[in-house]
Design a protein around this motif. Structure first.
Motif, PDB file in Angstrom:
ATOM      1  N   LYS A 207       0.821  -1.205   0.000  1.00 56.37           N
ATOM      2  CA  LYS A 207       0.000   0.000   0.000  1.00 56.37           C
ATOM      3  C   LYS A 207       0.861   1.263   0.000  1.00 56.37           C
ATOM      4  CE  LYS A 207      -3.892   0.132   2.237  1.00 56.37           C
ATOM      5  NZ  LYS A 207      -4.813  -0.001   1.094  1.00 56.37           N
ATOM      6  N   MET A 208       2.176   1.092  -0.008  1.00 51.32           N
ATOM      7  CA  MET A 208       3.082   2.239  -0.035  1.00 51.32           C
ATOM      8  C   MET A 208       3.319   2.687  -1.479  1.00 51.32           C
ATOM      9  SD  MET A 208       5.767   0.824   2.831  1.00 51.32           S
ATOM     10  CE  MET A 208       6.843   2.254   2.728  1.00 51.32           C
ATOM     11  N   PRO A 209       3.519   3.979  -1.718  1.00 50.52           N
ATOM     12  CA  PRO A 209       3.771   4.474  -3.077  1.00 50.52           C
ATOM     13  C   PRO A 209       5.172   4.118  -3.558  1.00 50.52           C
ATOM     14  CG  PRO A 209       3.933   6.261  -1.501  1.00 50.52           C
ATOM     15  CD  PRO A 209       3.438   5.068  -0.724  1.00 50.52           C
ATOM     16  N   ASN A 210       5.417   4.356  -4.840  1.00 48.45           N
ATOM     17  CA  ASN A 210       6.734   4.144  -5.451  1.00 48.45           C
ATOM     18  C   ASN A 210       7.207   2.707  -5.288  1.00 48.45           C
ATOM     19  OD1 ASN A 210       6.890   6.973  -6.087  1.00 48.45           O
ATOM     20  ND2 ASN A 210       7.483   7.338  -3.946  1.00 48.45           N
ATOM     21  N   GLN A 211       6.359   1.777  -5.695  1.00 45.44           N
ATOM     22  CA  GLN A 211       6.645   0.361  -5.540  1.00 45.44           C
ATOM     23  C   GLN A 211       7.831  -0.098  -6.402  1.00 45.44           C
ATOM     24  OE1 GLN A 211       5.269  -2.013  -3.549  1.00 45.44           O
ATOM     25  NE2 GLN A 211       4.130  -0.375  -2.542  1.00 45.44           N
ATOM     26  N   VAL A 212       8.652  -0.965  -5.816  1.00 44.86           N
ATOM     27  CA  VAL A 212       9.630  -1.735  -6.570  1.00 44.86           C
ATOM     28  C   VAL A 212       9.069  -3.153  -6.633  1.00 44.86           C
ATOM     29  CG1 VAL A 212      11.975  -2.644  -6.661  1.00 44.86           C
ATOM     30  CG2 VAL A 212      11.561  -0.319  -5.823  1.00 44.86           C
ATOM     31  N   ASN A 213       8.668  -3.579  -7.822  1.00 44.59           N
ATOM     32  CA  ASN A 213       8.001  -4.874  -7.961  1.00 44.59           C
ATOM     33  C   ASN A 213       8.493  -5.568  -9.221  1.00 44.59           C
ATOM     34  OD1 ASN A 213       5.887  -6.721  -6.947  1.00 44.59           O
ATOM     35  ND2 ASN A 213       4.902  -6.295  -8.903  1.00 44.59           N
ATOM     36  N   GLN A 214       8.891  -6.826  -9.090  1.00 48.89           N
ATOM     37  CA  GLN A 214       9.474  -7.556 -10.212  1.00 48.89           C
ATOM     38  C   GLN A 214       8.436  -8.086 -11.188  1.00 48.89           C
ATOM     39  OE1 GLN A 214      12.152  -9.875  -7.276  1.00 48.89           O
ATOM     40  NE2 GLN A 214      13.231 -10.004  -9.208  1.00 48.89           N
ATOM     41  N   ASP A 219      -1.751  -0.986  -8.628  1.00 42.99           N
ATOM     42  CA  ASP A 219      -2.184   0.258  -8.001  1.00 42.99           C
ATOM     43  C   ASP A 219      -2.128   0.121  -6.479  1.00 42.99           C
ATOM     44  OD1 ASP A 219      -3.323   2.613  -7.195  1.00 42.99           O
ATOM     45  OD2 ASP A 219      -5.151   2.403  -8.390  1.00 42.99           O
ATOM     46  N   HIS A 220      -1.164   0.772  -5.850  1.00 40.02           N
ATOM     47  CA  HIS A 220      -1.024   0.664  -4.395  1.00 40.02           C
ATOM     48  C   HIS A 220      -2.204   1.282  -3.658  1.00 40.02           C
ATOM     49  CE1 HIS A 220       0.410   4.817  -4.905  1.00 40.02           C
ATOM     50  NE2 HIS A 220       0.141   4.989  -3.636  1.00 40.02           N
ATOM     51  N   LYS A 221      -2.898   2.227  -4.313  1.00 37.51           N
ATOM     52  CA  LYS A 221      -4.013   2.902  -3.662  1.00 37.51           C
ATOM     53  C   LYS A 221      -5.216   1.983  -3.476  1.00 37.51           C
ATOM     54  CE  LYS A 221      -2.761   7.470  -5.477  1.00 37.51           C
ATOM     55  NZ  LYS A 221      -3.196   8.614  -6.335  1.00 37.51           N
ATOM     56  N   THR A 222      -5.393   1.054  -4.373  1.00 36.94           N
ATOM     57  CA  THR A 222      -6.553   0.152  -4.302  1.00 36.94           C
ATOM     58  C   THR A 222      -6.183  -1.244  -3.794  1.00 36.94           C
ATOM     59  OG1 THR A 222      -6.261  -0.515  -6.625  1.00 36.94           O
ATOM     60  CG2 THR A 222      -7.702   1.375  -6.173  1.00 36.94           C
ATOM     61  N   PHE A 223      -4.917  -1.466  -3.469  1.00 37.13           N
ATOM     62  CA  PHE A 223      -4.461  -2.793  -3.020  1.00 37.13           C
ATOM     63  C   PHE A 223      -5.140  -3.132  -1.689  1.00 37.13           C
ATOM     64  CE2 PHE A 223      -1.730  -5.988  -1.200  1.00 37.13           C
ATOM     65  CZ  PHE A 223      -1.258  -6.698  -2.288  1.00 37.13           C
ATOM     66  N   ASN A 224      -5.927  -4.210  -1.656  1.00 37.44           N
ATOM     67  CA  ASN A 224      -6.667  -4.540  -0.432  1.00 37.44           C
ATOM     68  C   ASN A 224      -6.629  -6.018  -0.085  1.00 37.44           C
ATOM     69  OD1 ASN A 224      -8.332  -5.527  -2.446  1.00 37.44           O
ATOM     70  ND2 ASN A 224     -10.215  -4.629  -1.626  1.00 37.44           N
TER      71      ASN A 224
END
Length: 339
Positions: A207-214, A219-224
């Motif tokens: 849920k944090m911005p500026n994701q590092v994801n492989q 969308d971190h804003k809607t991640f639930n």
């Protein structure tokens, strides 16, 4: 010998990447006769690519031209489609997890028994060479005491499909990834009844911005859904399990670990090793060679087909998959975890 006519419902990545290639390698005992998907264009393209004769926009219409179906839809639709297929007299191989809840799984098991049709759940880790070796070696382990399970990914939240959609999937890392090793651990133990389940689910990192994801953007804003879960599970035979799974965690490396310490010995599944005492020594045994094939998905689909044809016993029984979902439900509910 009569070939089993198979229909595939849901023509997404798991169907095209695993089940269709597997069934095509098993053409001596089966044939893919039909596809169904809400995206009719995708279904038509797939049918043309693999020379599959029938395409249906509505899955109910597929039942008339098949003996069995492979369900590859989002989790939300597993129970509905499975029960409809069984009531139509069609065998079912349903992708994991079995359903969104244990209650839905119970209805699936009941429908299978009423229809007297095969219901298999696609927990393909059981068919891995290491898993098969570990199952045989459990006699050297004896009664299990402590089981340790880790299904950990450092930064691999699926950025495609509907994996982060709670309404469609029911959860995240636990219901998608951790369920595989949870199922495998329970199977190796002999599926003893669980008595106590406590756990915690997190989704702070995703849920944090500026994701590092492989594995792509999300969308971190809607991640639930959950991206990291821990649990402690106790069983009626006094065994206990330490369980952890993640899509996102601040750890050094991804890890798949399953070890069992028993009364007579212990083992690790990945890699397969056996730990014993003998002649006053502590011994660690490694396998120089493991029997079996490299494609667990192929072996899984073969077992399903042969079970439908009355040639084999199911390796993954629906009642065992139900237990996995019961534990998943209890982990999510433990301590008021409602992400």
């Amino acid at each position: 010998m009569k070939k089993l006519r198979i229909g595939i419902i849901g023509v997404g990545g798991i169907a095209v990447g695993r089940h269709i290639p597997s069934f095509l390698q098993l053409q001596d005992i089966c044939e893919i006769t039909a596809l169904s998907d809400i995206n009719i264009d995708r279904a038509q393209e797939t049918a043309e690519k693999y020379n599959i004769p029938h395409v249906f926009p509505e899955y109910h219409d597929l039942f008339s031209v098949v003996d069995a179906v492979c369900i590859c839809t989002p989790n939300k639709f597993h129970a509905e489609i499975t029960i409809a297929a069984l009531e139509a007299g069609v065998h079912v191989l349903c992708e994991k997890p079995m359903a969104l809840s244990a209650e839905e799984c119970e209805a699936m098991v009941a429908a299978s028994k009423k229809a007297d049709k095969v219901l298999a759940i696609a927990y393909h880790y059981r068919f891995m060479k290491e898993a098969q070796a570990a199952k045989k070696a459990m006699e050297d382990v004896g009664t299990p005491l402590v089981i340790r399970v880790q299904a950990l990914r450092r930064r691999k939240v699926p950025g495609w499909g509907v994996f982060t959609n709670k309404d469609l999937q029911g959860g995240g890392s636990l219901i998608d990834y951790g369920c595989h090793l949870l199922d495998l651990a329970l199977w190796l133990m002999g599926n003893p009844k669980h008595t106590t389940v406590t756990g915690t689910a997190y989704n702070t990192l995703s849920k944090m911005p500026n994701q590092v994801n492989q594995w792509g953007a999300f969308d971190h804003k809607t991640f639930n859904v959950d991206d990291h879960v821990t649990a402690y599970i106790q069983f009626e035979n006094d065994a206990s399990m330490l369980f952890e799974t993640s899509w996102a965690a601040n750890i050094k490396d991804d890890a798949e670990h399953l070890s069992i310490s028993g009364v007579d010995g212990g083992l690790s599944v990945f890699p397969f090793e056996l730990y014993t005492t003998k002649n006053g020594m502590l011994l660690n045994s490694e396998a120089a060679w493991l029997p079996g094939e490299k494609e667990p998905g192929l072996q899984q689909d073969r077992n399903f087909i042969e079970a439908c044809l009355g040639l084999a016993e199911l390796v993954v029984k629906p009642e065992e998959a139900l237990q996995v979902s019961q534990i998943i439900d209890q982990i999510y509910e433990s301590g008021g975890n409602k992400l």
